[in-house]
Every structure is written in structure tokens, then in C-alpha cells.
Design a protein around this motif. Structure first.
Motif, PDB file in Angstrom:
ATOM      1  N   VAL A 174      -5.553   4.132   3.893  1.00 41.99           N
ATOM      2  CA  VAL A 174      -6.516   3.443   4.760  1.00 41.99           C
ATOM      3  C   VAL A 174      -7.566   2.725   3.912  1.00 41.99           C
ATOM      4  O   VAL A 174      -7.976   1.592   4.223  1.00 41.99           O
ATOM      5  N   GLU A 175      -8.002   3.341   2.820  1.00 44.76           N
ATOM      6  CA  GLU A 175      -8.984   2.702   1.936  1.00 44.76           C
ATOM      7  C   GLU A 175      -8.405   1.436   1.301  1.00 44.76           C
ATOM      8  O   GLU A 175      -9.094   0.416   1.180  1.00 44.76           O
ATOM      9  N   LEU A 176      -7.142   1.491   0.890  1.00 44.98           N
ATOM     10  CA  LEU A 176      -6.513   0.307   0.313  1.00 44.98           C
ATOM     11  C   LEU A 176      -6.352  -0.798   1.356  1.00 44.98           C
ATOM     12  O   LEU A 176      -6.531  -1.984   1.049  1.00 44.98           O
ATOM     13  N   LEU A 177      -6.021  -0.415   2.589  1.00 50.76           N
ATOM     14  CA  LEU A 177      -5.912  -1.406   3.658  1.00 50.76           C
ATOM     15  C   LEU A 177      -7.273  -2.062   3.921  1.00 50.76           C
ATOM     16  O   LEU A 177      -7.352  -3.273   4.146  1.00 50.76           O
ATOM     17  N   ALA A 178      -8.327  -1.264   3.874  1.00 47.48           N
ATOM     18  CA  ALA A 178      -9.665  -1.795   4.125  1.00 47.48           C
ATOM     19  C   ALA A 178     -10.090  -2.782   3.038  1.00 47.48           C
ATOM     20  O   ALA A 178     -10.858  -3.721   3.313  1.00 47.48           O
ATOM     21  N   VAL A 193       0.851  -1.194   0.000  1.00 47.38           N
ATOM     22  CA  VAL A 193       0.000   0.000   0.000  1.00 47.38           C
ATOM     23  C   VAL A 193       0.886   1.243   0.000  1.00 47.38           C
ATOM     24  O   VAL A 193       1.716   1.413   0.904  1.00 47.38           O
ATOM     25  N   PRO A 194       0.769   2.141  -0.987  1.00 47.34           N
ATOM     26  CA  PRO A 194       1.603   3.349  -1.018  1.00 47.34           C
ATOM     27  C   PRO A 194       1.106   4.438  -0.065  1.00 47.34           C
ATOM     28  O   PRO A 194      -0.097   4.556   0.197  1.00 47.34           O
ATOM     29  N   GLY A 216      -5.075  -2.029   9.940  1.00 47.83           N
ATOM     30  CA  GLY A 216      -4.648  -3.371   9.564  1.00 47.83           C
ATOM     31  C   GLY A 216      -3.250  -3.499   9.012  1.00 47.83           C
ATOM     32  O   GLY A 216      -2.836  -4.598   8.610  1.00 47.83           O
ATOM     33  N   ALA A 217      -2.467  -2.411   8.978  1.00 42.64           N
ATOM     34  CA  ALA A 217      -1.092  -2.501   8.481  1.00 42.64           C
ATOM     35  C   ALA A 217      -0.222  -3.273   9.463  1.00 42.64           C
ATOM     36  O   ALA A 217      -0.323  -3.092  10.682  1.00 42.64           O
ATOM     37  N   HIS A 218       0.626  -4.112   8.930  1.00 47.40           N
ATOM     38  CA  HIS A 218       1.556  -4.875   9.757  1.00 47.40           C
ATOM     39  C   HIS A 218       2.943  -4.237   9.801  1.00 47.40           C
ATOM     40  O   HIS A 218       3.696  -4.451  10.754  1.00 47.40           O
ATOM     41  N   LYS A 266      -0.369   5.202  14.015  1.00 44.55           N
ATOM     42  CA  LYS A 266      -1.457   4.641  14.827  1.00 44.55           C
ATOM     43  C   LYS A 266      -2.666   4.316  13.942  1.00 44.55           C
ATOM     44  O   LYS A 266      -3.262   3.236  14.052  1.00 44.55           O
ATOM     45  N   ILE A 267      -3.029   5.243  13.063  1.00 39.49           N
ATOM     46  CA  ILE A 267      -4.184   5.030  12.189  1.00 39.49           C
ATOM     47  C   ILE A 267      -3.942   3.847  11.259  1.00 39.49           C
ATOM     48  O   ILE A 267      -4.830   3.008  11.040  1.00 39.49           O
TER      49      ILE A 267
END
Length: 243
Positions: free
Chosen positions: A136-140, A108-109, A182-184, A176-177
Motif C-alpha cells: 500500500v505504501e508503494l502504491l501511495a 509493486v511486490p 490504486g492498484a489496477h 479490496k485494500i
């Protein structure tokens, strides 16, 4: 198993061509699933530097994703810096901020460069709301079973002991966000030395992973890159240093 070569700070114009040849030969021989370059393709964002970087990147025989770095914004042309700061990427533009969906891994960039700031050092990082929202949208939308890796140029939180710092504006809040989304891990460049730091955020843990450089502008580490290996829901880091 999915293998990603994380490279950064190529600095064409001050590149170490022996290091570039070593990396390219390693990619050719080992064929990782992807290469992620976290910025500073050039030294002074000159057209000839971008042309050399494009030729080198396009020769890599695997999918490539590139983040812009602070050195990739025009230094000597104020009009271009403020009006079209990323124009000189040219044909590499198709690789810039390119999300990658790999086996078990989502890349995710997150853009952290800024054409101007209310700070005296414009090389420092900035996380703006729009870039963070897109990440955040790509993570979702990522597969819930994937290891999610965010790619940025600047470290979101400074690491003590490094000779250079990111001083990324809103970086700690963004970390934090991203963790909650869901980022690792967040991989980055900019400081020219590798690192791997785990941050606990609530009941989650997110890693900050930095790559070295393939340029002449080394600090405490010889030319190097990171090999990220994802297998069985785990992410392993191997530092690859040129002899």
C-alpha cells in the motif's frame, strides 16, 4: 508503450528446458521493458535448483523482479524453513520483491508465502499485515498517472474451474485494500493455468491475471507466459503459448 513479460512457476528440478529456452529466446529477440516472475523458481528449494534458476534469470537481458513461491521455501530442513526460509535464493535475492518503476507502469511486490500456518496445507497463500502495508505504501508513492500492477505468487481470490486453488488467507480483503489504494491489477502464478478476471470493488475495477508455467507440471495449458502491454492508460493482455 511498455511491455512486461509475466512468467511463473519455472520449477527448476521439474523444468521444461525447451520452454525455458523458448522464453529466453523470446526475451532476447523482443526485449520487453521487464520480466516479472511470480514465484516457484524451484521444485524443492534445493541449492542446485536455485543455482540453475539464478543462472537462467541473470542471463535475461532486461530488468527482472521475482516473487517467492511456496515451492521456494525449504521442504526437508525445518531449521532453515523457520529461521531463514529465503536464504537459498542466494544471489537472486537482489531480484526478490523488487519494485519496478517503468514508463507508465509501477510494479509493486506482495509476498503471499508463509513459513508456517494454522492450516494443514502450507502451500496455500497468506497475506500478512506487514507485506500488505508495504504494498500500500508503494502504491501511495507511485506516479498517479501510472498503471499499478501488484505481483504476488498466489491468486488473492480463487477462480472457479481451475484444477488448483490458492485459498489465500485474507486475500479477498487484501484485494479490496489494494484496489482502493490504486492498484489496477494483481498478477500471480501458482495454479499453472492463465486467467484474466475483472473484479468490481465499489466504483473501481481491479483485474486478477494469472500466468501459466514453463515447467513439466502443466495442467490444461501448454507452457506459456503473459505479455502485458501498457499504452495510453490501458493494460492489454496477450497470452503467449509455446507451439
Amino acid at each position: 508503450m511498455t511491455r512486461i513479460f509475466h512468467v511463473s512457476d519455472l520449477h527448476f528440478g521439474k523444468a521444461d528446458h525447451a520452454a525455458l529456452d523458448w522464453f529466453a529466446a523470446t526475451v532476447e529477440a523482443e526485449r520487453p521493458n521487464a520480466v516479472v516472475c511470480t514465484g516457484d523458481l524451484t521444485m524443492r528449494a534445493r541449492s542446485a535448483e536455485f543455482e540453475a534458476a539464478a543462472k537462467w534469470l541473470e542471463a535475461l537481458p532486461v530488468p527482472v523482479s521475482v516473487e517467492p513461491g511456496n515451492h521456494d521455501l525449504p521442504y526437508f530442513n525445518p531449521f532453515e524453513r523457520f529461521v531463514r526460509p529465503y536464504r537459498r535464493f542466494g544471489r537472486v535475492q537482489k531480484l526478490v520483491e523488487r519494485p519496478l518503476d517503468l514508463k507508465g507502469v509501477s510494479i509493486v511486490p506482495l509476498r503471499t508465502t508463509a513459513r508456517a500456518q494454522w492450516r494443514h496445507n502450507w502451500s496455500w497463500g497468506v497475506v500478512n499485515k506487514d507485506s500488505l502495508r508495504k504494498a500500500v505504501e508503494l502504491l501511495a508513492s507511485a506516479d498517479p498517472d501510472h498503471i499499478c500492477i501488484v505481483a504476488a505468487h498466489h491468486p488473492l481470490v480463487d477462480k472457479q474451474g481451475l484444477e488448483s486453488s490458492g485459498r489465500t488467507l485474507r486475500g479477498r480483503a487484501a484485494l479490496k485494500i489494494l484496489a482502493e489504494a490504486g492498484a489496477h491489477a494483481v498478477i500471480s502464478g501458482h495454479v499453472h493455468d492463465p486467467f484474466d478476471i475483472a473484479h468490481a470493488i465499489g466504483d473501481r475495477q481491479i483485474r486478477m491475471i494469472g500466468a501459466g508455467t514453463l515447467s513439466e507440471r502443466t495442467r490444461s495449458t501448454r507452457p506459456s507466459f503473459n505479455e502485458l502491454v501498457a499504452e495510453g492508460g490501458r493494460l492489454e493482455l496477450k497470452l503467449r503459448v509455446m507451439d
